[in-house]
Write a protein that holds these residues in place. Sequence first.
Motif, mmCIF file in Angstrom:
data_model
loop_
_atom_site.group_PDB
_atom_site.id
_atom_site.type_symbol
_atom_site.label_atom_id
_atom_site.label_comp_id
_atom_site.label_asym_id
_atom_site.label_seq_id
_atom_site.Cartn_x
_atom_site.Cartn_y
_atom_site.Cartn_z
ATOM 1 N N VAL A 183 59.879 -25.024 1.584
ATOM 2 C CA VAL A 183 61.154 -24.297 1.552
ATOM 3 C C VAL A 183 61.229 -23.288 2.690
ATOM 4 C CG1 VAL A 183 62.546 -22.733 0.163
ATOM 5 C CG2 VAL A 183 61.360 -24.646 -0.932
ATOM 6 N N LYS A 184 60.130 -22.636 2.996
ATOM 7 C CA LYS A 184 60.136 -21.628 4.051
ATOM 8 C C LYS A 184 60.418 -22.248 5.419
ATOM 9 C CE LYS A 184 57.370 -17.833 5.913
ATOM 10 N NZ LYS A 184 56.055 -17.110 5.849
ATOM 11 N N MET A 185 59.856 -23.434 5.685
ATOM 12 C CA MET A 185 60.121 -24.107 6.960
ATOM 13 C C MET A 185 61.595 -24.469 7.102
ATOM 14 S SD MET A 185 56.839 -26.638 7.321
ATOM 15 C CE MET A 185 55.160 -26.005 7.380
ATOM 16 N N ARG A 186 62.159 -24.920 6.034
ATOM 17 C CA ARG A 186 63.596 -25.243 6.075
ATOM 18 C C ARG A 186 64.424 -23.997 6.354
ATOM 19 N NH1 ARG A 186 67.912 -24.604 3.019
ATOM 20 N NH2 ARG A 186 69.579 -26.180 3.100
ATOM 21 N N ALA A 187 64.087 -22.874 5.723
ATOM 22 C CA ALA A 187 64.824 -21.634 5.949
ATOM 23 C C ALA A 187 64.705 -21.181 7.410
ATOM 24 C CB ALA A 187 64.319 -20.553 5.000
ATOM 25 N N ILE A 188 63.531 -21.326 7.995
ATOM 26 C CA ILE A 188 63.351 -20.951 9.406
ATOM 27 C C ILE A 188 64.214 -21.846 10.306
ATOM 28 C CG2 ILE A 188 61.671 -20.878 11.295
ATOM 29 C CD1 ILE A 188 59.539 -20.154 9.203
ATOM 30 N N LEU A 189 64.259 -23.149 10.001
ATOM 31 C CA LEU A 189 65.072 -24.074 10.789
ATOM 32 C C LEU A 189 66.552 -23.724 10.699
ATOM 33 C CD1 LEU A 189 65.367 -26.677 12.459
ATOM 34 C CD2 LEU A 189 65.486 -27.938 10.282
ATOM 35 N N VAL A 190 67.040 -23.440 9.501
ATOM 36 C CA VAL A 190 68.455 -23.102 9.328
ATOM 37 C C VAL A 190 68.768 -21.785 10.038
ATOM 38 C CG1 VAL A 190 70.231 -22.511 7.634
ATOM 39 C CG2 VAL A 190 68.656 -24.397 7.160
ATOM 40 N N ASP A 191 67.894 -20.812 9.946
ATOM 41 C CA ASP A 191 68.108 -19.537 10.616
ATOM 42 C C ASP A 191 68.208 -19.729 12.137
ATOM 43 O OD1 ASP A 191 67.996 -16.462 10.165
ATOM 44 O OD2 ASP A 191 66.547 -16.801 11.793
ATOM 45 N N TRP A 192 67.337 -20.577 12.691
ATOM 46 C CA TRP A 192 67.376 -20.833 14.129
ATOM 47 C C TRP A 192 68.624 -21.614 14.539
ATOM 48 C CZ3 TRP A 192 66.671 -25.579 16.886
ATOM 49 C CH2 TRP A 192 66.558 -25.425 18.276
ATOM 50 N N LEU A 193 69.031 -22.579 13.737
ATOM 51 C CA LEU A 193 70.232 -23.363 14.050
ATOM 52 C C LEU A 193 71.498 -22.505 13.996
ATOM 53 C CD1 LEU A 193 69.517 -26.724 12.172
ATOM 54 C CD2 LEU A 193 69.528 -26.332 14.650
ATOM 55 N N ILE A 194 71.557 -21.516 13.111
ATOM 56 C CA ILE A 194 72.708 -20.611 13.075
ATOM 57 C C ILE A 194 72.790 -19.817 14.376
ATOM 58 C CG2 ILE A 194 73.646 -18.563 11.923
ATOM 59 C CD1 ILE A 194 72.632 -19.726 9.281
ATOM 60 N N GLU A 195 71.658 -19.437 14.902
ATOM 61 C CA GLU A 195 71.646 -18.728 16.182
ATOM 62 C C GLU A 195 72.078 -19.644 17.325
ATOM 63 O OE1 GLU A 195 68.632 -15.827 18.757
ATOM 64 O OE2 GLU A 195 67.873 -17.029 17.081
ATOM 65 N N VAL A 196 71.592 -20.901 17.337
ATOM 66 C CA VAL A 196 72.018 -21.871 18.354
ATOM 67 C C VAL A 196 73.511 -22.135 18.250
ATOM 68 C CG1 VAL A 196 71.759 -24.262 19.124
ATOM 69 C CG2 VAL A 196 69.747 -22.945 18.450
ATOM 70 N N HIS A 197 73.994 -22.276 17.051
ATOM 71 C CA HIS A 197 75.427 -22.488 16.825
ATOM 72 C C HIS A 197 76.241 -21.338 17.383
ATOM 73 C CE1 HIS A 197 79.043 -21.837 14.272
ATOM 74 N NE2 HIS A 197 79.182 -23.152 14.398
ATOM 75 N N HIS A 198 75.747 -20.111 17.213
ATOM 76 C CA HIS A 198 76.449 -18.937 17.718
ATOM 77 C C HIS A 198 76.441 -18.888 19.248
ATOM 78 C CE1 HIS A 198 78.133 -14.925 17.677
ATOM 79 N NE2 HIS A 198 77.101 -14.476 18.407
ATOM 80 N N LYS A 199 75.323 -19.287 19.864
ATOM 81 C CA LYS A 199 75.235 -19.267 21.333
ATOM 82 C C LYS A 199 76.118 -20.335 21.962
ATOM 83 C CE LYS A 199 70.625 -17.242 21.859
ATOM 84 N NZ LYS A 199 69.243 -17.435 22.392
ATOM 85 N N PHE A 200 76.186 -21.484 21.360
ATOM 86 C CA PHE A 200 77.045 -22.547 21.879
ATOM 87 C C PHE A 200 78.522 -22.339 21.528
ATOM 88 C CE2 PHE A 200 73.488 -25.955 21.999
ATOM 89 C CZ PHE A 200 73.050 -25.448 23.213
#
Length: 441
Positions: free
Chosen positions: A208-225
């Motif tokens: 579960v923790k790995m998934r949360a880290i992935l989602v947190d990083w993708l939200i940041e990528v989504h914001h940058k793009f």
Amino acid sequence: MASRPVVQQQNRGVEGVPGGIKQKNMAAEGRNRRALGDIGNMVTVRGAEGKQQQLPQVSRPLTRGFCAQLLANAQAAAADKNKKPIAVNVGGVAANQAAKVPRKQPAQKKVTVKPKPEAVIVISPDTEEEVEVKEKKSRRKAAAEDSSRKTYTATLTARSKIQDIDAGDLYNELAVVEYVEDIYKFYKEAENESRVRDYMDSQPEINVKMRAILVDWLIEVHHKFELTSETLYLTINIIDRYLAARTTSKRELQLVGISAMLIASKYEEIWAPEVNDFVCISDRAYTHQQVLEMEKRILGELEWYLTVPTLYVFLIRFIKAAAIPAAADPAMENMVYFLAELGMMNYPTMVMYCPSMIAASAVYVARCTLHKTPAWNETLKLHTGYSEAQLMDCAKLLVTCHFEAAAGQKLQVIYRKYSNPQKGGVAELPPAKFLLAPPAP
């Protein structure tokens, strides 16, 4: 040759003699009289001896109907000429006198109405019981009508509390007001088909923790793009559905994330990022070919099924229902999206509840956090399909996520995003802790 002058003299003598003119005029006068005689039925004919004989006068029998017709014609002519009456004589009898002849009218028959015989009611013990039964039935019918009237009044009162959230979009063709209710009814039925089931037990290298880290990083990528919100929610949906269908190693988890965002961008965006952009954003951990191969693998596993009701499609509808009757409420909208992204990152929330319930709970918690009264009304209940009691368990999980994000844990991308003044700083507002309190006995 000798007769020619004589003829001329005779002709001149006829024209010059007064007697000749008189004869000519008499002849003309005779023709005129004959014509007048024709009109008056006085035409004469020559007999065998050359004597003139008068024709017999044609006479029509004078009937009562004929006299009445003549009188009507004379009265009509008199009305045209200043309404002056004209007397017409027919065969020596005045038409108005003929009209005075009284007509015999048929004698009218006298109608006699016979009075209906009065019914004599004989009251017996049996009839008394029947009367009592009828009275009871009438009382029950009156009571039923009264209760139905009260129910109808209560229904009208309840409906009067429901606001029409599509009234402002009647002339907006993009809002499809005629079909929006049917569309969301279909979304509610189809969301269970694409709902994510618990897959962590089938993934040996992912937790579960790995998934949360992935989602947190993708939200940041989504914001940058600077991608749309639809792209973010569809990306998380693709990741969860793929992980639920296929085992993935820890090393490929980030590759699954960027490939899923690439697919969602191609589906939702007008100008989607290129593959090289995702290669660069992942610090070249994966090659161009690896991203394309993972994209193909994900689409094959999902069978190209990308049109699914995500959390976002319910959020926009429920936010619209929550903003009624007031105008646009930016603080309310930002708070709902903040809570929804926290719930999307929290794996137990995504697995336990369907997207429509998470969206409705985010609206409920946002209203409680912003102290909106009432926290839940009939309009929201109608459009979400959930009562306040049904949302309480999911709402408590969202409040817990808000409390943990404000406590300063490592995953702070969502908290920093909504602490920005552009988002109204809604993340810095105190969580609705009173929802976590146990209910009073």
